[in-house]
Scaffold this active site. Structure first.
Site, PDB file in Angstrom:
ATOM      1  N   ALA A   1       0.856  -1.192   0.000  1.00 17.50           N
ATOM      2  CA  ALA A   1       0.000   0.000   0.000  1.00 17.50           C
ATOM      3  C   ALA A   1       0.893   1.244   0.000  1.00 17.50           C
ATOM      4  O   ALA A   1       0.862   2.036  -0.925  1.00 17.50           O
ATOM      5  CB  ALA A   1      -0.914  -0.010   1.208  1.00 17.50           C
ATOM      6  N   CYS A   2       1.683   1.379   1.047  1.00 15.31           N
ATOM      7  CA  CYS A   2       2.637   2.482   1.092  1.00 15.31           C
ATOM      8  C   CYS A   2       4.018   1.896   1.285  1.00 15.31           C
ATOM      9  O   CYS A   2       4.164   0.854   1.926  1.00 15.31           O
ATOM     10  CB  CYS A   2       2.341   3.407   2.266  1.00 15.31           C
ATOM     11  N   ILE A   3       5.004   2.553   0.753  1.00 14.81           N
ATOM     12  CA  ILE A   3       6.368   2.058   0.913  1.00 14.81           C
ATOM     13  C   ILE A   3       7.290   3.247   1.074  1.00 14.81           C
ATOM     14  O   ILE A   3       7.145   4.253   0.381  1.00 14.81           O
ATOM     15  CB  ILE A   3       6.763   1.156  -0.280  1.00 14.81           C
ATOM     16  N   LEU A   4       8.165   3.136   2.048  1.00 11.36           N
ATOM     17  CA  LEU A   4       9.033   4.281   2.336  1.00 11.36           C
ATOM     18  C   LEU A   4      10.381   3.825   2.901  1.00 11.36           C
ATOM     19  O   LEU A   4      10.448   2.965   3.767  1.00 11.36           O
ATOM     20  CB  LEU A   4       8.367   5.204   3.369  1.00 11.36           C
TER      21      LEU A   4
ATOM     22  N   GLN B   1      18.109   6.652   2.434  1.00  8.62           N
ATOM     23  CA  GLN B   1      17.821   6.592   0.998  1.00  8.62           C
ATOM     24  C   GLN B   1      19.108   6.525   0.185  1.00  8.62           C
ATOM     25  O   GLN B   1      20.177   6.908   0.638  1.00  8.62           O
ATOM     26  CB  GLN B   1      16.978   7.808   0.591  1.00  8.62           C
TER      27      GLN B   1
ATOM     28  N   LYS C   1      20.741   3.989  -0.741  1.00 10.02           N
ATOM     29  CA  LYS C   1      21.715   3.005  -0.285  1.00 10.02           C
ATOM     30  C   LYS C   1      21.260   1.594  -0.648  1.00 10.02           C
ATOM     31  O   LYS C   1      21.800   0.616  -0.153  1.00 10.02           O
ATOM     32  CB  LYS C   1      21.897   3.114   1.230  1.00 10.02           C
ATOM     33  N   GLY C   2      20.260   1.499  -1.460  1.00 10.85           N
ATOM     34  CA  GLY C   2      19.815   0.181  -1.892  1.00 10.85           C
ATOM     35  C   GLY C   2      18.778  -0.461  -0.982  1.00 10.85           C
ATOM     36  O   GLY C   2      18.391  -1.609  -1.183  1.00 10.85           O
TER      37      GLY C   2
ATOM     38  N   GLY D   1      15.658   0.559  -0.560  1.00  8.18           N
ATOM     39  CA  GLY D   1      14.364   0.518  -1.234  1.00  8.18           C
ATOM     40  C   GLY D   1      14.204  -0.769  -2.021  1.00  8.18           C
ATOM     41  O   GLY D   1      13.148  -1.399  -2.012  1.00  8.18           O
TER      42      GLY D   1
ATOM     43  N   GLU E   1       0.233  -0.334  -4.796  1.00  8.68           N
ATOM     44  CA  GLU E   1      -0.949   0.503  -4.960  1.00  8.68           C
ATOM     45  C   GLU E   1      -0.559   1.831  -5.607  1.00  8.68           C
ATOM     46  O   GLU E   1       0.519   2.359  -5.380  1.00  8.68           O
ATOM     47  CB  GLU E   1      -1.563   0.745  -3.570  1.00  8.68           C
TER      48      GLU E   1
ATOM     49  N   SER F   1       4.790   7.476  -5.796  1.00  9.03           N
ATOM     50  CA  SER F   1       5.477   8.765  -5.761  1.00  9.03           C
ATOM     51  C   SER F   1       6.547   8.736  -6.845  1.00  9.03           C
ATOM     52  O   SER F   1       6.836   7.685  -7.417  1.00  9.03           O
ATOM     53  CB  SER F   1       6.119   8.960  -4.398  1.00  9.03           C
TER      54      SER F   1
END
Ligand code: ZN
Lengths: 574, 506
Positions: B361-364, B370, B372-373, B375, B396, B400
């Protein structure tokens, strides 16, 4: 790309596609199907064309060094090691954890900088011993905030402030000695803080939904409850719901009736107590009169006669006529007469028992009648019949001889291995089979007998029968340890082994222990029936009829006793 | 075009005519579009809020075609008052401007006139002549690539200002403005200003009473938290997050790195740290390697923690909604371990039951981790879970910008690897095959193939061509030995929820 031809076959997800490297195919020979306009990036439409995103997307697949600029984080200047002091030790297995944040924090009130100023100046005025610690301050404040939250949920609207008295209850749960001397002053401070903040909670809180209309637009309102999904309305559902309501209604009505009935009963009880009281008073008056008038009579009519406990009949009378169908209420003054007509529970029980026994006896008799002459030679007969053949290997015990089982018996049992006792419910009804009655006539009719046989796994068994033991003493003090300590002539005192040797659990247990050497040399094989098989009924009250039946059964199989009974302590060679 | 139609999330006023004119620091008001210096370049920006500081008045600017995360407070000195500003569109005014309103609200179709391209904002051009020019100021990207190719920011700016009216773009044609011919635009502007006087008063009132904006819907367009102390890091939030309203006035807020509780002052925060015993996300660890751990958290069971997590992530996710509660979600939280505990790196949330087959749904990834791999690890993990479930998953929408890039990278790397394998073995492949192998939806596979220009038509057949540069790029990145999730280490079974969960829509 420019002219898109219609001749393209539709590409299905199931179409097998040849995979080529770029150098394996002449670029002029193929057309890329890419059509930028058709790719939905999944990014919000308004943002899809943002400068930095497009900059990266255009260069996609060329170099990944293009990045979307973001405000960069910085290293904190706070003392991390001080703030996060607690050391963490890695577990060897994956962590499993279900405590909530609230459970991990303890006191939910955290003192603010204002609180700090207050507490410092507050403590300055008093000696170190009576100062209020930060922890206690927070606990008190937590009580105030919690109480306010519960008592005045709309405090910020109606501006009511919970009084100190109302806080008292919550404070009771704290360490009174440490907290109470300060509570009132902390309360005053708390009150001023609340008032300064418009009587809102001292800790900033999230905004939750209150009014649907005004909340809708408010971006600070978050974490709303989700609407309950509408269940589809159908006729079946309606019927179901109606039924449920009806049932609920009925149950509630029943509950109500129950309460009404209980109420009525209590009223009657009250009435009865009053009546009793009146009777008592009247009797007191009567007594007075009697004394005054010098009348000397039995004072029996002045006390309530307790219905006398009827002694249980020594031998329950089976022939006892059934009690009168209609029962009269005992008349109080001469309760005795009424009592006499009443059937006593013990009578009824005895009667039932007799009937039961007679019935069982009859059935046993019938059964043996039916099975007369029938020999079941299957290995584990389902309903083995007690017949001459089965008991033939039992030999009477003769004390003149050394107790060695005759060889012939052993060979006989070898030829036709008998099922183990454990497999045979042949002793039915066992309750009457090995009763522990040591009456002389009976023991004469039932002399001790033994047989030797080879059971499973070539185990040698000695079965014995007709051993008597005295009536079972109900005392549990009798212990196993005396079992083999009886002298052979002291037969009246042969103790009863409290464990049912045919109990499956006992059998299992015994099967699991190897026989110790001393036992092998002294005792019978463990499974031999030890004289008295615990019976369902207390042995001494065995009715005559059953005893007779029993002895007749046994007489067919057992030779008369030539010798006195032996005690269980005799030696047997394996 | 109705005032709220079609364009959806486009900034306020984009579909209505705007009045132009000079402004001063005192008259520049919320809703104006002005030229503001950003990174040394002038850029059109919408004024979303105004505040008074010790060093003078500041304006909250949303820059044209820049992501909101680059919005900022700018001092007067960065605003070019020599240029005309676009006054706020009239549609928001009070009903007494109904003439103007009628014009803008007239449901006439926009005129797709390619000739309407006009330069605006030039000093010498009269207010009257410009006033009638419809100006959909966000729709300029047609020329973006071209402008970028030239590599000159000025050009981009130029194009941005002189944006084209693209076919079908909602806008109001000049003919519609004729309805108001009897009133000159200058008069209109004047009138509009007087009309909004009471509104300005209101703003002034709100400003002095501490609130920064006038319109509740616009509040959420403005970052409310300026600085966050989080563990060893100071984070600068990108977007609005509905933390307690009073936090808007704090210079910085403090978050506990483990329970994510929020504090407005250092004393409370330090006191909390004395008492807080949490050292890892409050759930079961379902993955561990030498580098990271994953925890599974049930939103219903750990409501406070998950709410706190959502508040944190809202500061970095524009399209995340905190409208509803966290109950129907599971949170998969990635942490890194040290001697103080398991520190939050990032997470993804997942519906307990997704009717649309979403696996995320959401991913952060938090900003300090950030690039640095991480994600990629989060995304891979989400697909590993889908593989265990035996489902094809997709994130979903909307994604962004950063989300799209991360996903594209993950998808392309994995698909290229797979395709090279097929190519070496001389096997054919199907889109379905790729999808099921990677637990991706076929749409996402096709999307990636198209985006990377790999689908071709050759000699009457559909084929896939792996571009040379992609192949080389893949070789290179493989040498870097990026970290991967070792699916063997996942200890997880798809959670099952009771009937009541479904009945109640959780
Ligand atoms: Zn904490």
């Amino acid at each position: 790309m420019a002219t898109r031809k219609v001749r393209y076959k539709k590409l299905s997800v199931k179409t097998p596609l040849t995979v080529l490297r770029e150098d394996q195919i002449d670029p002029t020979e193929y057309e890329s199907l890419t059509n930028e306009g058709q790719i939905s990036t999944g990014v919000d439409h308004a943002e899809e064309n943002e400068y930095h995103l497009q900059a990266v997307l255009q260069g996609a697949g060329v170099a990944a060094d293009k990045e979307i600029p973001v405000p960069p984080p910085e290293e904190s200047t706070l003392n991390f090691d001080h703030l996060y002091r607690q050391k963490f030790s890695k577990t060897s297995t994956y962590i499993r954890f279900s405590q909530t944040v609230e459970e991990c924090i303890g006191c939910m009130y955290d003192m603010t900088e204002e609180d700090d100023v207050f507490l410092k100046s507050y403590n300055q005025k008093r000696p170190a011993s009576t100062q209020l610690s930060e922890d206690d301050f927070e606990r008190v404040m937590e009580v105030f905030e919690d109480t306010a939250y519960i008592r005045t949920p709309f405090a910020s609207v109606d501006q009511t402030i919970v009084s100190y008295d109302e806080m008292f209850q919550g404070l009771q749960e704290l360490d009174a000695a440490k907290v109470m001397p300060h509570a009132k002053q902390v309360y005053e401070y708390w009150k001023t803080r609340r008032q300064a903040l418009g009587n809102r909670p001292l800790h900033p809180t999230l905004k939750f939904e209150l009014h649907q209309e005004s909340d809708e637009q408010d971006p600070f309102v978050c974490f709303r409850r989700r609407e309950v999904r509408q269940t589809r309305k159908t006729r079946a559902r309606d019927v179901q719901s109606a039924d449920k309501l009806k049932r609920l209604r009925k149950e509630l009505e029943e509950g109500r009736q129950l309460i009404l009935a209980a109420h009525g009963r209590e009223l009657l009880k009250l009435e009865m107590l009053k009546t009793d009281r009146a009777i008592y008073d009247q009797r007191a008056v009567l007594k007075d009169h009697k004394i005054r008038l010098g009348i000397k009579t039995d004072d029996e009519d002045l006390v309530n006669q307790k219905p006398q406990k009827r002694k249980a009949p020594e031998a329950p009378a089976v022939q006892r006529p059934p009690p009168p169908a209609q029962l009269r209420l005992p008349v109080r003054p001469d309760g005795r007469t009424a009592e006499a007509d009443l059937a006593q529970l013990s009578d009824r029980l005895a009667e039932k028992e007799n009937e039961l026994r007679a019935d069982i006896a009859k059935k046993v008799q019938n059964h043996s009648e039916w099975n007369k002459g029938h020999v079941d030679l299957t290995r584990g007969p389902l309903s083995p019949v007690r017949g001459p053949r089965l008991d033939i290997s039992f030999r009477p015990a003769k004390t003149q001889y050394l107790m060695t089982p005759p060889a012939s018996a052993s060979s006989g049992s070898l030829e036709e291995p008998m099922p183990m006792d454990l497999d045979e419910p042949e002793h039915a009804p066992p309750a009457f089979k090995f009763r522990g009655v040591a009456q002389d006539e009976q023991s004469m009719a039932n002399p001790p007998a033994y047989r030797r046989r080879i059971g499973r796994l070539n185990r040698l068994w000695i079965d014995r029968r007709g051993l008597t033991s005295p009536p079972r003493d109900s005392s549990d003090a009798l212990s196993d340890q005396w079992k083999y300590d009886q002298s052979s002539d002291d037969e009246e005192d042969v103790p009863i082994y409290e464990v049912d040797p045919f109990d499956t659990r006992a059998l299992k247990f015994r099967a699991s222990i190897p026989l110790p050497a001393w036992l092998l040399s002294r005792a019978h094989p463990a499974t031999a029936p030890v004289g008295n098989r615990p019976s369902i009924l207390p042995p001494p009250t065995l009715p005559q009829t059953i005893t007779q039946l029993h002895s007749t059964q046994n007489q067919t199989t057992i030779t008369p006793p030539p010798a006195p009974r032996t005690s269980p302590s005799m030696k047997t060679g394996p | 075009m109705g005032p709220k139609g079609g364009v959806g999330d486009a900034p306020v006023g984009s579909d209505t005519p705007r009045q132009k004119g000079k402004a001063t620091p005192d008259t520049l008001k919320i809703g104006c579009i002005a030229l503001v210096t950003k990174d040394g370049q002038p850029r059109r920006a919408e004024i979303l809020s105004i505040r008074e500081t010790k060093s003078g008045r500041q304006f909250y600017c949303n820059f044209d075609n820049f992501n909101k995360r680059l919005d900022e407070w700018v001092p007067v000195a960065r605003i070019d008052f020599d240029q005309d500003v676009d006054w706020p569109s009239l549609e928001k005014e009070k009903p007494k401007d109904n003439k103007v309103k009628k014009a803008s609200a007239a449901p006439k179709r926009a005129q797709p006139s390619k000739k309407a391209q006009k330069k605006v904002g030039k000093r010498e051009q009269s207010v009257a002549s410009e006033g009638q020019t419809p100006h959909p100021w966000t729709e300029f990207t047609e020329n973006l690539a071209q402008a970028k190719a030239q590599g000159k920011a000025e050009d981009v700016e130029d194009k941005a200002v002189a944006s084209l009216e693209i076919g079908g773009t909602p806008g109001v044609g000049p003919d519609e403005m004729e309805l108001d011919e009897d009133e000159t635009p200058a008069e209109l502007a004047k009138k509009e200003r007087t009309a909004s006087f009471s509104r300005e008063e209101e703003i002034e009132k709100l400003r002095t009473s501490g609130s920064m904006t006038q319109n509740p819907t616009e509040i959420s367009r403005i970052r409310n938290i300026s600085k966050v102390e989080f563990g060893k890091w100071v984070l600068f939030p990108w977007y609005f997050s509905p933390y307690p309203e009073v936090f808007s006035q704090e210079d910085r807020i403090f978050l506990c790195e483990f329970c994510l509780s929020y504090y407005g002052d250092l004393k409370s925060f330090s006191r909390h740290r004395e008492k807080c015993t949490l050292q890892h996300p409050p759930g079961n660890e379902i993955y561990r390697d030498d580098f990271v751990s994953f925890f599974e958290i049930d939103g219903r069971r750990q409501r406070t923690w998950c709410r706190n997590l959502c508040l944190v992530s809202k500061m970095f996710l524009d399209h995340k909604t905190l409208y509803y509660d966290v109950d129907p979600f599971l949170f998969y939280v990635m942490t890194t371990r040290d001697d103080r505990g398991c520190h939050l790196i990032g997470y993804f949330s997942k519906e307990k039951e997704s009717t649309d087959g979403y696996n995320v749904a959401c991913i952060l990834t938090l900003p300090q981790y950030q690039r640095k791999g991480y994600g990629r690890l989060l995304i891979q993990f989400s697909y590993e879970l889908s593989k265990i479930e035996g489902k094809l998953g997709s994130p979903e929408k909307p994604l962004s910008d950063l989300g799209l890039l991360s996903y594209r990278q993950y998808w392309s790397e994995n698909i290229v690897d797979l395709l090279l394998g097929y190519s070496e073995r001389d096997e054919k492949c199907t889109i379905e095959g790729i999808a099921s192998h990677l637990a991706m939806t076929t749409q996402d596979v096709e999307h990636t193939l198209q985006a990377l220009k790999m689908q071709v038509y050759h000699k009457g057949e559909h084929k896939i061509v792996v571009p040379e540069k992609l192949r080389q790029q893949r070789e290179k990145s493989k040498l870097k030995q990026k970290r991967l999730i070792d699916s063997e280490r996942i200890q997880w079974k798809p959670p099952v929820f009771t009937a009541s969960n479904r009945t109640w829509g959780w």
